[in-house]
Scaffold this motif. Structure first.
Motif, PDB file in Angstrom:
ATOM      1  N   ASP A  42     -90.526 -90.300 -49.306  1.00  0.00           N
ATOM      2  CA  ASP A  42     -90.416 -89.143 -48.426  1.00  0.00           C
ATOM      3  C   ASP A  42     -89.442 -88.141 -49.019  1.00  0.00           C
ATOM      4  O   ASP A  42     -88.441 -88.512 -49.638  1.00  0.00           O
ATOM      5  CB  ASP A  42     -89.941 -89.571 -47.043  1.00  0.00           C
ATOM      6  CG  ASP A  42     -90.932 -90.503 -46.358  1.00  0.00           C
ATOM      7  OD1 ASP A  42     -92.148 -90.306 -46.565  1.00  0.00           O
ATOM      8  OD2 ASP A  42     -90.482 -91.413 -45.632  1.00  0.00           O
ATOM      9  N   ASN A  43     -89.721 -86.877 -48.795  1.00  0.00           N
ATOM     10  CA  ASN A  43     -88.859 -85.806 -49.280  1.00  0.00           C
ATOM     11  C   ASN A  43     -88.346 -84.989 -48.109  1.00  0.00           C
ATOM     12  O   ASN A  43     -89.085 -84.722 -47.142  1.00  0.00           O
ATOM     13  CB  ASN A  43     -89.625 -84.895 -50.251  1.00  0.00           C
ATOM     14  CG  ASN A  43     -90.014 -85.612 -51.526  1.00  0.00           C
ATOM     15  OD1 ASN A  43     -89.193 -85.882 -52.387  1.00  0.00           O
ATOM     16  ND2 ASN A  43     -91.293 -85.943 -51.649  1.00  0.00           N
ATOM     17  N   ASN A  58     -89.514 -80.951 -44.132  1.00  0.00           N
ATOM     18  CA  ASN A  58     -89.955 -82.055 -44.996  1.00  0.00           C
ATOM     19  C   ASN A  58     -91.091 -81.595 -45.901  1.00  0.00           C
ATOM     20  O   ASN A  58     -91.866 -82.394 -46.404  1.00  0.00           O
ATOM     21  CB  ASN A  58     -90.383 -83.263 -44.163  1.00  0.00           C
ATOM     22  CG  ASN A  58     -91.492 -82.923 -43.178  1.00  0.00           C
ATOM     23  OD1 ASN A  58     -92.006 -81.798 -43.164  1.00  0.00           O
ATOM     24  ND2 ASN A  58     -91.854 -83.893 -42.350  1.00  0.00           N
ATOM     25  N   ARG A  59     -91.170 -80.279 -46.083  1.00  0.00           N
ATOM     26  CA  ARG A  59     -92.211 -79.689 -46.924  1.00  0.00           C
ATOM     27  C   ARG A  59     -91.681 -78.392 -47.542  1.00  0.00           C
ATOM     28  O   ARG A  59     -90.706 -77.822 -47.074  1.00  0.00           O
ATOM     29  CB  ARG A  59     -93.457 -79.410 -46.077  1.00  0.00           C
ATOM     30  CG  ARG A  59     -93.132 -78.589 -44.850  1.00  0.00           C
ATOM     31  CD  ARG A  59     -94.160 -78.735 -43.733  1.00  0.00           C
ATOM     32  NE  ARG A  59     -95.456 -78.150 -44.095  1.00  0.00           N
ATOM     33  CZ  ARG A  59     -96.493 -78.135 -43.250  1.00  0.00           C
ATOM     34  NH1 ARG A  59     -96.384 -78.676 -42.034  1.00  0.00           N
ATOM     35  NH2 ARG A  59     -97.638 -77.594 -43.621  1.00  0.00           N
ATOM     36  N   LEU A  65     -91.673 -74.501 -39.993  1.00  0.00           N
ATOM     37  CA  LEU A  65     -91.199 -73.918 -38.738  1.00  0.00           C
ATOM     38  C   LEU A  65     -92.349 -73.432 -37.862  1.00  0.00           C
ATOM     39  O   LEU A  65     -92.353 -73.672 -36.648  1.00  0.00           O
ATOM     40  CB  LEU A  65     -90.244 -72.762 -39.036  1.00  0.00           C
ATOM     41  CG  LEU A  65     -89.596 -72.110 -37.811  1.00  0.00           C
ATOM     42  CD1 LEU A  65     -88.762 -73.121 -37.045  1.00  0.00           C
ATOM     43  CD2 LEU A  65     -88.734 -70.920 -38.241  1.00  0.00           C
ATOM     44  N   VAL A  66     -93.336 -72.765 -38.454  1.00  0.00           N
ATOM     45  CA  VAL A  66     -94.442 -72.237 -37.657  1.00  0.00           C
ATOM     46  C   VAL A  66     -95.245 -73.376 -37.033  1.00  0.00           C
ATOM     47  O   VAL A  66     -95.773 -73.245 -35.901  1.00  0.00           O
ATOM     48  CB  VAL A  66     -95.347 -71.318 -38.516  1.00  0.00           C
ATOM     49  CG1 VAL A  66     -96.132 -72.122 -39.545  1.00  0.00           C
ATOM     50  CG2 VAL A  66     -96.295 -70.510 -37.629  1.00  0.00           C
ATOM     51  N   SER A  67     -95.343 -74.505 -37.708  1.00  0.00           N
ATOM     52  CA  SER A  67     -96.071 -75.642 -37.139  1.00  0.00           C
ATOM     53  C   SER A  67     -95.340 -76.187 -35.923  1.00  0.00           C
ATOM     54  O   SER A  67     -95.979 -76.650 -34.957  1.00  0.00           O
ATOM     55  CB  SER A  67     -96.258 -76.735 -38.195  1.00  0.00           C
ATOM     56  OG  SER A  67     -95.011 -77.275 -38.604  1.00  0.00           O
ATOM     57  N   GLU A 143     -88.836 -70.430 -43.014  1.00  0.00           N
ATOM     58  CA  GLU A 143     -88.334 -71.665 -42.412  1.00  0.00           C
ATOM     59  C   GLU A 143     -87.059 -71.422 -41.603  1.00  0.00           C
ATOM     60  O   GLU A 143     -86.486 -72.361 -41.042  1.00  0.00           O
ATOM     61  CB  GLU A 143     -88.039 -72.707 -43.502  1.00  0.00           C
ATOM     62  CG  GLU A 143     -89.258 -73.184 -44.278  1.00  0.00           C
ATOM     63  CD  GLU A 143     -90.191 -74.055 -43.439  1.00  0.00           C
ATOM     64  OE1 GLU A 143     -89.963 -74.196 -42.219  1.00  0.00           O
ATOM     65  OE2 GLU A 143     -91.149 -74.611 -44.007  1.00  0.00           O
ATOM     66  N   MET A 144     -86.626 -70.189 -41.495  1.00  0.00           N
ATOM     67  CA  MET A 144     -85.361 -69.886 -40.832  1.00  0.00           C
ATOM     68  C   MET A 144     -85.594 -69.374 -39.408  1.00  0.00           C
ATOM     69  O   MET A 144     -86.494 -68.570 -39.165  1.00  0.00           O
ATOM     70  CB  MET A 144     -84.579 -68.846 -41.629  1.00  0.00           C
ATOM     71  CG  MET A 144     -84.143 -69.310 -43.006  1.00  0.00           C
ATOM     72  SD  MET A 144     -83.365 -67.967 -43.958  1.00  0.00           S
ATOM     73  CE  MET A 144     -81.951 -67.590 -42.908  1.00  0.00           C
TER      74      MET A 144
END
Length: 332
Positions: A42-43, A58-59, A65-67, A143-144
Motif C-alpha cells: 500500500d502507498n 492513497n493515490r 478528494l473529489v471521490s 487534493e487540497m
C-alpha cells in the motif's frame, strides 16, 4: 532532493516532529512492506507546506478528494471537476467548491478531518514500511481543501486513537524516567484530561511510575501519554538519577583472598613497606621460610628471608597488585 528511511527505525511521530521543526515543504510517501511478496504494498501520500499537513491521499492521480466529496453526496464528480477546472487549478479544490456554494464551511472542515485523519491515523500502527520525503514535489491543489493542521496536532489525534502500540513500544520512555516541559506556558495544543494531568507532573523529577500511581492510571498508559507529549514537542524525557549502586568490588576487600586460609598468612604492611625497592629488581621479591613455625596457621606472618634461603619465583603481575595493596595500607 529527498531523504529516505524505514519506520522500524523512525516512527511516523518522529518523522512528523522533524518535518514540523524544520518547516519542511514537500511530499512524504510511505510504502508498506508486506511479509508475503505476493501481496501488493500500500502507498500513502502526505503533502506538507512549511511543516504543516495540507493534504493526504492513497493515490497520485488527483482524484482522492473529489471521490470523497462524491461519496458523501455533496455534489457530482462532473460538477466538481468542471468548477475546479474553471479556476485553472490556482485555488484549492475545497475552497473553490466553497466559493461556488457547493460546500459549506462546516462540510469543508469535516472533509478535511476525514481526509487527514482517515489517511494518517492508521499509519502510526505500521511496523514495516519505507518512507521518503521529496522536498521538490509540488502540492496538488486538486487534493487540497484549503485547510491545514500542524503535524504535532495530527500526531496527538492519531496516537489517541491508536489501539495497537506494538510498533512504538520500544520508543516509549522508561518508567523510571520523568518528563520535563519544553515551555512554561499553557500548551498551544488542546490536551485531553489525562494528558493535562500528566502535563502537570512534567517537572523532571517525578518518575512515570510515580505519576501513574498518583493519577491511578496504568503505567503503560502513562508511558503512552508521555510519548505523545514528547513527540508533540511539548516535553522531553528526563532521566532521574537514582541511588548510586554499590561498587562490585569493595576497596577494603580488594585483596581479601590474601588471608590465612590460603597459606599466605596475615600480611604485615610495615614489613613489606621497608622492602618495596626489591620489587624493582629482577630478583624474587620475598621468600618463604622452609621451616614451619609452631604457631597456628591463622597467626603466620610473612617475614623477609635471607637471600641464602630457598626462593620461589612470583609473577610480576602478582607483585604489582601486591605493591598497590601494600601502598594503600601504608597510606592508611
Amino acid at each position: 532532493m529527498a531523504f529516505t528511511g524505514y519506520l522500524s527505525k523512525f516512527s511516523l511521530a518522529e518523522i512528523f516532529e522533524f518535518l514540523e521543526q524544520g518547516y519542511k515543504t514537500g511530499l512524504l510517501s510511505i510504502r508498506t512492506l508486506k511479509d508475503d511478496r505476493n501481496q501488493q504494498a500500500d502507498n500513502h501520500y502526505i503533502w506538507l507546506r512549511q511543516g504543516r499537513i495540507v493534504a493526504a491521499a492513497n493515490r497520485l492521480d488527483g482524484r482522492g478528494l473529489v471521490s470523497m466529496i462524491v461519496r458523501r453526496g455533496w455534489t457530482s464528480e462532473n460538477v466538481a471537476t468542471e468548477k475546479f477546472q474553471a479556476s485553472h487549478g490556482r485555488m484549492a479544490m475545497g475552497l473553490c467548491l466553497k466559493s461556488q456554494g457547493l460546500l459549506t464551511a462546516e462540510k469543508l472542515t469535516l472533509l478535511f478531518r476525514a481526509q487527514i485523519m482517515g489517511q494518517v491515523s492508521p499509519l502510526f500502527e505500521l511496523e514495516n514500511g519505507k518512507f521518503d520525503f521529496d522536498f521538490q514535489a509540488s502540492i496538488p491543489t486538486a487534493e487540497m481543501t484549503g485547510l491545514s493542521i500542524s503535524t504535532a496536532e495530527a500526531t496527538l489525534k492519531g496516537l489517541r486513537s491508536l489501539r495497537n502500540w506494538s510498533a512504538l513500544t520500544a520508543k516509549l520512555p522508561d518508567i523510571t524516567s520523568g518528563i520535563s516541559r519544553k515551555t512554561g506556558t499553557v500548551p498551544h495544543l488542546q490536551l485531553d484530561s489525562q494528558e493535562s494531568k500528566v502535563w502537570e507532573y512534567a517537572n523532571s523529577h517525578t518518575s512515570l511510575n510515580e505519576i501513574a500511581e498518583q493519577l491511578s492510571i496504568p503505567v503503560e498508559k502513562t508511558r503512552q501519554i508521555a510519548f505523545r507529549l514528547i513527540v508533540s514537542n511539548l516535553a522531553e524525557e528526563a532521566f532521574i538519577l537514582g541511588t548510586p549502586k554499590k561498587p562490585i568490588i569493595d576497596q577494603n576487600q580488594e585483596f581479601a583472598d590474601l588471608d590465612s586460609t590460603n597459606g599466605f598468612g596475615e600480611l604485615l604492611s610495615h614489613g613489606f613497606a621497608s622492602h618495596l625497592s626489591t620489587f624493582n629488581s629482577n630478583q624474587p621479591a620475598y621468600a618463604l621460610n622452609s621451616q614451619e613455625r609452631e604457631t597456628p596457621l591463622e597467626q603466620k606472618k610473612v617475614e623477609p628471608i635471607p637471600s641464602s634461603a630457598h626462593q620461589i619465583n612470583v609473577s610480576q603481575s602478582f607483585l604489582q597488585n601486591l605493591v598497590g595493596f601494600l601502598k594503600t595500607k601504608v597510606e592508611s
